[in-house]
Structures are given as C-alpha cells and as structure tokens.
Scaffold this motif. Structure first.
Motif, PDB file in Angstrom:
ATOM      1  N   TYR A 147      42.119 119.882 -64.191  1.00 22.41           N
ATOM      2  CA  TYR A 147      43.468 120.310 -63.820  1.00 22.41           C
ATOM      3  C   TYR A 147      44.447 119.198 -64.143  1.00 22.41           C
ATOM      4  O   TYR A 147      44.118 118.010 -64.033  1.00 22.41           O
ATOM      5  CB  TYR A 147      43.537 120.675 -62.331  1.00 22.41           C
ATOM      6  CG  TYR A 147      43.111 122.110 -62.089  1.00 22.41           C
ATOM      7  CD1 TYR A 147      44.044 123.111 -61.845  1.00 22.41           C
ATOM      8  CD2 TYR A 147      41.780 122.469 -62.169  1.00 22.41           C
ATOM      9  CE1 TYR A 147      43.654 124.428 -61.672  1.00 22.41           C
ATOM     10  CE2 TYR A 147      41.377 123.788 -62.001  1.00 22.41           C
ATOM     11  CZ  TYR A 147      42.318 124.755 -61.757  1.00 22.41           C
ATOM     12  OH  TYR A 147      41.926 126.060 -61.600  1.00 22.41           O
ATOM     13  N   THR A 161      48.491 123.174 -64.198  1.00 16.52           N
ATOM     14  CA  THR A 161      47.735 124.136 -64.989  1.00 16.52           C
ATOM     15  C   THR A 161      46.320 123.581 -65.109  1.00 16.52           C
ATOM     16  O   THR A 161      46.129 122.366 -65.120  1.00 16.52           O
ATOM     17  CB  THR A 161      48.341 124.336 -66.396  1.00 16.52           C
ATOM     18  OG1 THR A 161      49.669 124.826 -66.267  1.00 16.52           O
ATOM     19  CG2 THR A 161      47.534 125.339 -67.211  1.00 16.52           C
ATOM     20  N   GLU A 193      41.741 124.699 -65.786  1.00 15.75           N
ATOM     21  CA  GLU A 193      40.678 125.493 -66.395  1.00 15.75           C
ATOM     22  C   GLU A 193      39.936 126.259 -65.305  1.00 15.75           C
ATOM     23  O   GLU A 193      39.643 125.707 -64.245  1.00 15.75           O
ATOM     24  CB  GLU A 193      39.689 124.577 -67.121  1.00 15.75           C
ATOM     25  CG  GLU A 193      40.330 123.711 -68.196  1.00 15.75           C
ATOM     26  CD  GLU A 193      39.403 122.620 -68.692  1.00 15.75           C
ATOM     27  OE1 GLU A 193      39.742 121.970 -69.700  1.00 15.75           O
ATOM     28  OE2 GLU A 193      38.344 122.398 -68.058  1.00 15.75           O
ATOM     29  N   GLU A 228      38.937 129.293 -69.988  1.00 12.41           N
ATOM     30  CA  GLU A 228      40.158 129.975 -69.570  1.00 12.41           C
ATOM     31  C   GLU A 228      41.206 128.988 -69.073  1.00 12.41           C
ATOM     32  O   GLU A 228      40.925 128.137 -68.229  1.00 12.41           O
ATOM     33  CB  GLU A 228      39.835 130.978 -68.458  1.00 12.41           C
ATOM     34  CG  GLU A 228      41.030 131.776 -67.980  1.00 12.41           C
ATOM     35  CD  GLU A 228      40.755 132.515 -66.685  1.00 12.41           C
ATOM     36  OE1 GLU A 228      41.421 133.537 -66.462  1.00 12.41           O
ATOM     37  OE2 GLU A 228      39.892 132.071 -65.895  1.00 12.41           O
ATOM     38  N   VAL A 229      42.420 129.118 -69.582  1.00 13.23           N
ATOM     39  CA  VAL A 229      43.585 128.417 -69.039  1.00 13.23           C
ATOM     40  C   VAL A 229      44.081 129.224 -67.847  1.00 13.23           C
ATOM     41  O   VAL A 229      44.276 130.434 -67.948  1.00 13.23           O
ATOM     42  CB  VAL A 229      44.700 128.293 -70.100  1.00 13.23           C
ATOM     43  CG1 VAL A 229      45.934 127.622 -69.504  1.00 13.23           C
ATOM     44  CG2 VAL A 229      44.201 127.530 -71.322  1.00 13.23           C
ATOM     45  N   SER A 230      44.279 128.566 -66.717  1.00 11.90           N
ATOM     46  CA  SER A 230      44.595 129.311 -65.498  1.00 11.90           C
ATOM     47  C   SER A 230      45.498 128.489 -64.582  1.00 11.90           C
ATOM     48  O   SER A 230      45.754 127.307 -64.833  1.00 11.90           O
ATOM     49  CB  SER A 230      43.296 129.676 -64.769  1.00 11.90           C
ATOM     50  OG  SER A 230      43.562 130.445 -63.610  1.00 11.90           O
ATOM     51  N   VAL A 232      50.593 124.241 -70.307  1.00 15.49           N
ATOM     52  CA  VAL A 232      49.708 125.193 -70.986  1.00 15.49           C
ATOM     53  C   VAL A 232      49.276 124.619 -72.341  1.00 15.49           C
ATOM     54  O   VAL A 232      48.098 124.692 -72.710  1.00 15.49           O
ATOM     55  CB  VAL A 232      50.392 126.557 -71.152  1.00 15.49           C
ATOM     56  CG1 VAL A 232      49.585 127.463 -72.075  1.00 15.49           C
ATOM     57  CG2 VAL A 232      50.580 127.223 -69.790  1.00 15.49           C
ATOM     58  N   THR A 251      46.808 121.698 -71.720  1.00 21.18           N
ATOM     59  CA  THR A 251      45.499 122.179 -71.271  1.00 21.18           C
ATOM     60  C   THR A 251      44.740 122.840 -72.413  1.00 21.18           C
ATOM     61  O   THR A 251      43.544 122.611 -72.603  1.00 21.18           O
ATOM     62  CB  THR A 251      45.667 123.156 -70.097  1.00 21.18           C
ATOM     63  OG1 THR A 251      46.402 122.520 -69.049  1.00 21.18           O
ATOM     64  CG2 THR A 251      44.319 123.610 -69.554  1.00 21.18           C
ATOM     65  N   ALA A 252      45.431 123.682 -73.181  1.00 20.08           N
ATOM     66  CA  ALA A 252      44.785 124.337 -74.321  1.00 20.08           C
ATOM     67  C   ALA A 252      44.280 123.312 -75.327  1.00 20.08           C
ATOM     68  O   ALA A 252      43.151 123.416 -75.833  1.00 20.08           O
ATOM     69  CB  ALA A 252      45.758 125.302 -74.987  1.00 20.08           C
ATOM     70  N   PRO A 262      40.576 128.190 -76.181  1.00 21.13           N
ATOM     71  CA  PRO A 262      41.267 128.577 -74.951  1.00 21.13           C
ATOM     72  C   PRO A 262      41.644 130.062 -74.949  1.00 21.13           C
ATOM     73  O   PRO A 262      42.018 130.629 -75.979  1.00 21.13           O
ATOM     74  CB  PRO A 262      42.539 127.720 -74.971  1.00 21.13           C
ATOM     75  CG  PRO A 262      42.376 126.756 -76.114  1.00 21.13           C
ATOM     76  CD  PRO A 262      41.431 127.388 -77.073  1.00 21.13           C
ATOM     77  N   LEU A 314      43.423 133.103 -71.877  1.00 22.41           N
ATOM     78  CA  LEU A 314      44.038 133.235 -70.550  1.00 22.41           C
ATOM     79  C   LEU A 314      44.244 134.705 -70.224  1.00 22.41           C
ATOM     80  O   LEU A 314      44.112 135.579 -71.088  1.00 22.41           O
ATOM     81  CB  LEU A 314      45.359 132.454 -70.473  1.00 22.41           C
ATOM     82  CG  LEU A 314      46.471 132.770 -71.479  1.00 22.41           C
ATOM     83  CD1 LEU A 314      47.253 134.030 -71.101  1.00 22.41           C
ATOM     84  CD2 LEU A 314      47.453 131.608 -71.578  1.00 22.41           C
ATOM     85  N   TYR A 369      53.723 132.442 -73.780  1.00 18.72           N
ATOM     86  CA  TYR A 369      52.420 132.230 -74.403  1.00 18.72           C
ATOM     87  C   TYR A 369      52.443 132.598 -75.890  1.00 18.72           C
ATOM     88  O   TYR A 369      51.816 131.917 -76.708  1.00 18.72           O
ATOM     89  CB  TYR A 369      51.348 133.026 -73.659  1.00 18.72           C
ATOM     90  CG  TYR A 369      51.230 132.669 -72.190  1.00 18.72           C
ATOM     91  CD1 TYR A 369      51.442 131.370 -71.744  1.00 18.72           C
ATOM     92  CD2 TYR A 369      50.932 133.638 -71.231  1.00 18.72           C
ATOM     93  CE1 TYR A 369      51.358 131.044 -70.402  1.00 18.72           C
ATOM     94  CE2 TYR A 369      50.840 133.318 -69.885  1.00 18.72           C
ATOM     95  CZ  TYR A 369      51.058 132.020 -69.480  1.00 18.72           C
ATOM     96  OH  TYR A 369      50.969 131.702 -68.149  1.00 18.72           O
TER      97      TYR A 369
END
Length: 224
Positions: A133, A146, A148, A157-159, A177, A180-181, A191, A193, A206
């Motif tokens: 995170y 953001t 995983e 998954e991006v979450s 985002v 994280t990706a 990645p 989502l 997105y």
C-alpha cells in the motif's frame, strides 16, 4: 485456459494461486479469510446454498464476485454492484508532483482511519496485508492511499483508491494509481482493477492512465 481468462473469476484464482493460504473452502465456493476481505466465488454453477450459510457464520455481510449466487431464505441478497474490470498492459508514464510513501505497519492506524471515513464496507483489519500500500501525506496527515488486493500468478489488482474528502481534486488518485500499477509491473505482473460502472469520473481517470475495459462483472452483497 490462458492466463488472462483467469480474470473472469479473480477471487477464485487468487485463492487458488498467490493467496492460497488465505482460502476457506466450502464445497464449490471459496472464500477469503474474513479478516482479510469478505469475498467469495464459485467455479461451478450453481453453487450450494449451504456454502454461503457456513461463511455467514463468520461475518455478517460479504460479497460474491461473478455469477449470481444461490442463497437460502435465511440470508438476503442485498445488492448487485455492476463493475467494469479494467486492465493496463504497459507502464504508465506520468509526472509525480507529490511524494509517495510505501505504507508500513507504523502507518496502519492512519490507513484504517482514512478507510473508515471513505470506504469501510470492503476493507477489513488485515486487508492491507494482501499486498503493498502506498500513500500521500500532507502536514503529517495521510490524505490518500492506493494498494494491492487480489493477486494471481500473473495479475495483481489495484484497489482502495481512496482520497480524504477534504483533499479531493489534487491529483492524488491519479498519481497513486499510476505508481501502484507501475510497482506491479516491476513485479513482472499485470495490473487490473474493478470500478463501479456508474462511477463515470473514476472510469475516465483510469482510461486516461491507459486502462481499458476488459469485461463487466457483478459483485453481489449478501447479508444475514
């Protein structure tokens, strides 16, 4: 089955692969340990009603990803959330104007406090242990995160794309985002989502980052 087809049933294959140790198996239905997230899925149709009854003894409300589940009269099918499953296939090139911090255990109280304000229904006490995170702090306050969540051998998954209501509009979600990706790409994974189809603003964000819609998927809320 090719690897990408596993995204058609992301909960099932996450629990069969990277998160196998967190799986609770009830006949045809597999669930996450509810301390991590209250998600389940089945790989055959129909599922058995007793599967969801057994899991309902552990948590008062939970979610089934995918096809509509069969449930007994003792439980309620509270809601269907129609989501877009989106995927990005190459690194995201953007400029970061804010410092992004990898969140550690020392940040857990601040993380859970922010989630409680914005996004409490899907996030549990150990959800942040499912992956990495990241956050942005302003004046020593955690204002955006953001991370995983579901993970398979080839996909993560991006979450939890969350911004404090008083700090919306600063570009924090876009940066987090993308960050994280790109971190997922560095793990040699792809990645993806999930976003509510009705959340047009998030979908457009997105898409600007390079995500494309792969399919629609339903999330069914079941409660006692």
């Amino acid at each position: 089955m090719n690897e990408e087809q596993k995204l058609n049933n992301p909960v099932w294959y996450s629990l069969a692969e990277s998160h196998k140790k967190l799986a609770l198996l009830y006949n045809k239905t597999h669930f996450y340990d509810p301390d991590y997230c209250a998600f389940g899925a089945f790989n055959e149709i129909p599922n058995k009603g007793e599967d969801v009854v057994a899991y309902a003894k552990l948590v008062p409300s939970f979610f089934i990803f995918g096809e509509k589940p069969s449930i007994p009269n003792s439980l309620k099918l509270t809601d269907e959330l129609l989501c877009l499953q989106m995927i990005v296939r190459s690194r995201i090139i953007i400029s970061y104007k804010d410092e992004i911090v990898k969140l550690e255990e020392s940040h857990r109280e601040a993380l859970l406090g922010l989630v409680k304000i914005v996004y409490p229904e899907y996030f549990k006490s150990k959800t942040a242990d499912l992956g990495n995170y990241y956050g942005i702090f302003k004046n020593n306050q955690l204002v955006a995160i953001t991370g995983e969540r579901m993970q398979m051998n080839e996909f993560t998954e991006v979450s939890a794309v969350i911004t404090h209501p008083e700090h919306i509009g600063q570009g924090y979600a876009k940066q987090l985002v993308a960050f994280t990706a790109n971190a997922i790409f560095e793990q040699n994974k792809i990645p993806f989502l999930h976003v509510a189809k009705a959340n047009i603003g998030a979908v457009k964000l997105y898409e600007k980052l390079g995500f494309e819609t792969r399919r629609e998927i339903s999330i069914w809320n079941i409660s006692q």
